[in-house]
Design a protein around this motif. Structure first.
Motif: not given
Length: 308
Positions: A126-149
């Protein structure tokens, strides 16, 4: 939203016999659905999301996460779309059954949150940049709040838990999950106060995480003996303590965080590990929404239920 909590004094022969005083800071009463440290952690993150022009909040959590529940409602209240990346791809096999049986995810969905269920192996990325990029590709831009906030802005919010009226306490106690709340308390505590964090999970990794978020060498310590086997682990002894504490004080405790903290505090009192004639403030970080889900699991194990 108003930021009002108060300190409730606890009466106990164990305390009086040792000249100790104990109060609970009722942060759980800040908001019915965004209570305790979640209220504090999300405050400045929501402001930052607005500044950046984001319309979507994305975060991570388990199926019974207090953070997932709180962020879903905070998003609804503040006009954000919310996305939850949930640990456990087996939940995707029959999502309607999951929403029927899981009160946390059912509540989050009622607030408009959308979900992506991922395997535990994928969740660890979940903190891997490649995984985050895959989420952006799937959902579009977002503001990310980490696990537990927990992030820099969350720590800033948690620095506001202590007020000037709390300066007289000798000890500040708090349950610890990701380390954000205790970091804020350490930063705002007086140099004469000692901050004690009661870990709710196993491991020796939290010290480094906390040190990254604190500004100085104030007195603090992690208490690691009261996790009851690990995160979300519970037994009849803890259940009995939570139920007795509620009956005596009318303060509800959750079994994952605050119940373990308060059990630890009272055990340390009995072991005379607090200085005599000192005052203790225990911060109630909320999390009561998780009791219903825990009771479902206790029922399946034929264990007593938490009665609050």
């Amino acid at each position: 939203m108003k930021e009002i909590s108060y300190n409730q004094s606890i009466k106990s022969k164990d305390l009086e016999g040792r000249g100790l005083s104990l109060s609970v800071k009722r942060e759980d009463l800040l908001h019915p659905h965004i209570s305790g440290n979640k209220f504090r952690k999300l405050k400045y993150n929501l402001e930052e999301a607005r500044k950046k022009g984001s319309t979507t909040l994305l975060t991570f959590g388990g199926a019974y996460s207090n953070h997932i529940s709180a962020l879903s409602y905070a998003g609804k209240l503040n006009g954000f779309k919310t996305l939850g990346i949930i640990r456990g791809d087996e939940l995707a096999h029959d999502p309607e059954k999951v929403f029927t049986e899981n009160p946390t995810l059912r509540f989050a969905r009622s607030n408009g949150m959308e979900f992506k269920f991922v395997s535990r192996a994928a969740y660890r990325e979940k903190e891997n940049p490649e995984f985050i990029e895959s989420l952006i590709s799937e959902f579009g831009d977002f503001y990310m709040v980490p696990e537990g906030g927990t992030n820099r802005l969350a720590v800033k919010g948690c620095e506001e838990i202590l007020s000037k009226d709390d300066a007289s306490y000798d000890y500040i106690c708090v349950s610890v999950g990701t380390g954000g709340t205790i970091s804020g308390l350490i930063n705002s505590a007086k140099t004469c106060q000692k901050v004690l964090g009661f870990q709710s999970l196993k491991g020796d990794f939290l010290e480094d995480s906390i040190r990254k978020n604190i500004s100085g060498g104030k007195q603090w310590n992690l208490i690691k003996e009261y996790h009851f086997g690990g995160y979300a682990k519970i037994n009849e002894k803890l259940i009995s303590f939570i139920n007795d504490f509620y009956q005596q004080t009318t303060i509800p405790l959750d079994p994952v965080y605050t119940g373990k903290m308060m059990f630890g505090i009272m055990d340390l009192v009995k072991k005379d590990l607090f200085k005599s004639n000192s005052s203790i403030l225990a911060v109630h970080t909320g999390g009561i929404q998780g009791v219903e889900g825990m009771n479902q699991r206790l029922l399946k194990r034929n264990l007593p239920l938490i009665k609050i």
